[in-house]
Design a protein around this motif. Structure first.
Motif, short mmCIF file in Angstrom:
data_model
loop_
_atom_site.label_atom_id
_atom_site.label_comp_id
_atom_site.label_asym_id
_atom_site.label_seq_id
_atom_site.Cartn_x
_atom_site.Cartn_y
_atom_site.Cartn_z
N UNK A 190 -44.69 -11.03 -44.51
CA UNK A 190 -44.00 -12.08 -45.45
C UNK A 190 -43.85 -13.38 -44.69
N UNK A 191 -44.38 -14.52 -45.62
CA UNK A 191 -43.88 -15.80 -45.18
C UNK A 191 -42.72 -16.34 -45.79
N UNK A 192 -42.06 -17.35 -45.23
CA UNK A 192 -40.80 -17.91 -46.03
C UNK A 192 -41.26 -18.78 -47.07
N UNK A 193 -40.71 -18.80 -48.30
CA UNK A 193 -40.91 -19.93 -49.07
C UNK A 193 -39.75 -20.48 -49.85
N UNK A 194 -39.85 -21.20 -50.61
CA UNK A 194 -38.34 -21.92 -51.30
C UNK A 194 -37.75 -20.93 -51.75
N UNK A 195 -38.25 -19.83 -52.56
CA UNK A 195 -37.55 -18.97 -53.24
C UNK A 195 -37.37 -17.56 -52.55
N UNK A 196 -38.07 -17.21 -51.42
CA UNK A 196 -37.76 -15.77 -50.72
C UNK A 196 -37.76 -16.28 -49.38
N UNK A 197 -36.90 -15.23 -48.55
CA UNK A 197 -37.20 -15.26 -46.95
C UNK A 197 -38.38 -14.65 -46.54
N UNK A 198 -38.63 -14.96 -45.33
CA UNK A 198 -39.91 -14.47 -44.76
C UNK A 198 -39.88 -14.65 -43.35
N UNK A 199 -41.04 -14.58 -42.53
CA UNK A 199 -41.16 -14.81 -41.28
C UNK A 199 -42.21 -15.62 -40.86
N UNK A 200 -42.02 -16.47 -39.77
CA UNK A 200 -43.19 -17.50 -39.22
C UNK A 200 -43.97 -16.50 -38.64
N UNK A 201 -45.28 -16.63 -38.52
CA UNK A 201 -46.64 -16.00 -37.87
C UNK A 201 -46.74 -16.49 -36.73
N UNK A 202 -46.52 -15.71 -35.73
CA UNK A 202 -46.77 -16.11 -34.02
C UNK A 202 -47.69 -15.08 -33.58
N UNK A 203 -48.78 -15.96 -32.77
CA UNK A 203 -49.60 -14.97 -31.76
C UNK A 203 -49.42 -15.76 -30.54
N UNK A 204 -48.98 -14.68 -29.66
CA UNK A 204 -48.78 -15.17 -28.18
C UNK A 204 -49.64 -14.43 -27.36
N UNK A 205 -50.34 -15.41 -26.60
CA UNK A 205 -51.51 -14.63 -25.74
C UNK A 205 -51.50 -14.81 -24.42
N UNK A 206 -51.39 -13.78 -23.34
CA UNK A 206 -51.41 -13.66 -22.00
C UNK A 206 -52.70 -13.25 -21.57
N UNK A 207 -53.46 -14.15 -20.95
CA UNK A 207 -54.92 -13.97 -20.93
C UNK A 207 -55.65 -15.18 -19.89
N UNK A 208 -56.59 -14.70 -19.37
CA UNK A 208 -57.48 -15.70 -18.87
C UNK A 208 -58.21 -16.36 -20.05
#
Length: 381
Positions: A190-208
């Motif tokens: 779920x993403x945060x909106x003006x009316x509902x809480x949510x989460x920021x979507x993050x991808x973290x890559x450890x790679x060549x």
């Protein structure tokens, strides 16, 4: 009244049959153009064209001063956002408070085996600094295959334990396939909106920064990441550094059985394995030099991780020179919890194609970094 002769009657009947079986005149054929429907007849409509729409655009924004320090004293009124040049109304504004949903992609190919102890130790930094107390994370490993090692969890110990158990396998690197799976996993959070809480979507890559064997194209992954509001950060692992950290390889030619020598020693010296090494020269430095020459094109032209970070508003940190893996992760975690999150519902920009996003600050002397835009596919794309 006299009846017609039989022959005349028969000929008249034959002529009638010929007329009945003859082709109809052209004027009597079915019309080739559109047929006007009769009143009350249903008319079949052409299928509607399906056009992609974006209901919410989220962009993380990093603001730094002239010295590179994070600026965290701004309000929503200090920002201006445009989409294809059209000013947008910010519907959600937050400073480092929205919890994170993080998918951690980690390369597990045999090429980075010498760096594995560092990667394993980085688990605690990922759990504490990146996840935070209210975040969630999942772990995906990739080499010749892509494997979900840990589903989304808020348990920091589970993430740390997953990294402790990491091991390397084949020498493949299906980086782009792993990125596609990461985007798919994050799309359901779920993403945060003006009316509902949510989460920021993050991808973290450890790679060549190299891919080998993926069916997915990088451009397709980045397009989907933009539409899903996924921000990509990356820590660039160095195969060169892995080679330097690997145990020295014995490259001395061995043309005779072990313990014997195939040529006479230096005059006045005792023949030993050490003297043989001096005679032929150490092969370690040469192996590194050959490796660097063979990989120079990759180093110059292959910027997959940097492109992914730039396209989604994240950051790429290489670990070859001044950053250790743990320091790079710690730096990314600090930024994630000190940046602004802006959301808007696009208005006045229904056209397909590329939508350029510009985020500016109404104060001078500040440097702003945000996602550059997103791509809206047309009905035939």
């Amino acid at each position: 009244m006299r009846k017609p002769p039989f022959l005349v009657t028969w000929l008249a009947m034959l002529a009638g049959a010929i007329l009945l079986s003859a082709p109809a005149p052209v004027s009597a054929q079915a019309p080739t153009g559109p047929i006007t429907p009769q009143p009350g007849t249903a008319i079949q409509q052409a299928p509607p064209k399906i056009v992609t729409r974006v209901s919410l655009v989220n962009t993380p924004v990093t603001v730094r001063d002239a010295s590179g320090r994070m600026v965290n004293t701004l309000d929503a009124k200090d920002f201006q956002v445009t989409d294809k040049g059209v000013p947008q109304q910010i519907t959600h504004f937050d400073l480092g408070g929205d919890p994170l949903s993080v998918v951690i992609l980690v390369e597990t190919s045999s090429r980075i085996a010498p760096l594995l102890p560092q990667i394993q130790r980085a688990g605690i930094v990922l759990a504490v600094t990146v996840m935070g107390t209210d975040g969630e994370a999942a772990v995906v490993g990739f080499n010749d295959s892509v494997d979900k090692l840990q589903d989304f969890t808020t348990n920091q110990d589970a993430i740390e334990k997953t990294f402790t158990k990491l091991d390397t396998a084949t020498d493949g690197s299906k980086l782009f396939d792993a990125m596609a799976i990461g985007v798919e996993m994050l799309s359901g959070r779920p993403m945060p909106t003006a009316d509902t809480p949510g989460r920021r979507r993050i991808m973290l890559i450890l790679s060549e920064a190299t891919d080998a064997g993926s069916e997915t194209k990088l451009g397709a992954v980045l397009r989907q990441a933009q539409l899903a509001n996924v921000t990509i950060y990356s820590v660039g692992l160095s195969a060169t550094m892995a080679e330097l950290k690997a145990p020295p390889k014995n490259t001395t030619p061995q043309v005779t059985p072990p313990g014997t020598f195939g040529r006479p020693p230096f005059p006045g010296s005792v023949q030993t394995p050490g003297s043989e090494g001096a005679l032929y020269g150490s092969g370690d430095l040469m192996a590194v030099a050959v490796w660097a020459v063979q990989h120079i094109k990759n180093k110059i032209t292959d910027h997959a991780l940097e492109l992914a970070a730039t396209a989604t508003g994240g950051e790429h940190i290489a670990t070859f020179k001044n950053h250790s893996i743990e320091n790079a992760i710690d730096e990314i975690g600090g930024e994630l919890h000190s940046q602004y999150s802006l959301s808007y519902i696009p208005t006045g920009t229904n056209e397909t194609g590329y939508h350029e996003i510009k985020v500016t600050v109404k104060k001078e002397g500040l440097k702003v970094r945000a996602r550059p835009g997103y791509y809206l596919a047309g009905p035939e794309s």
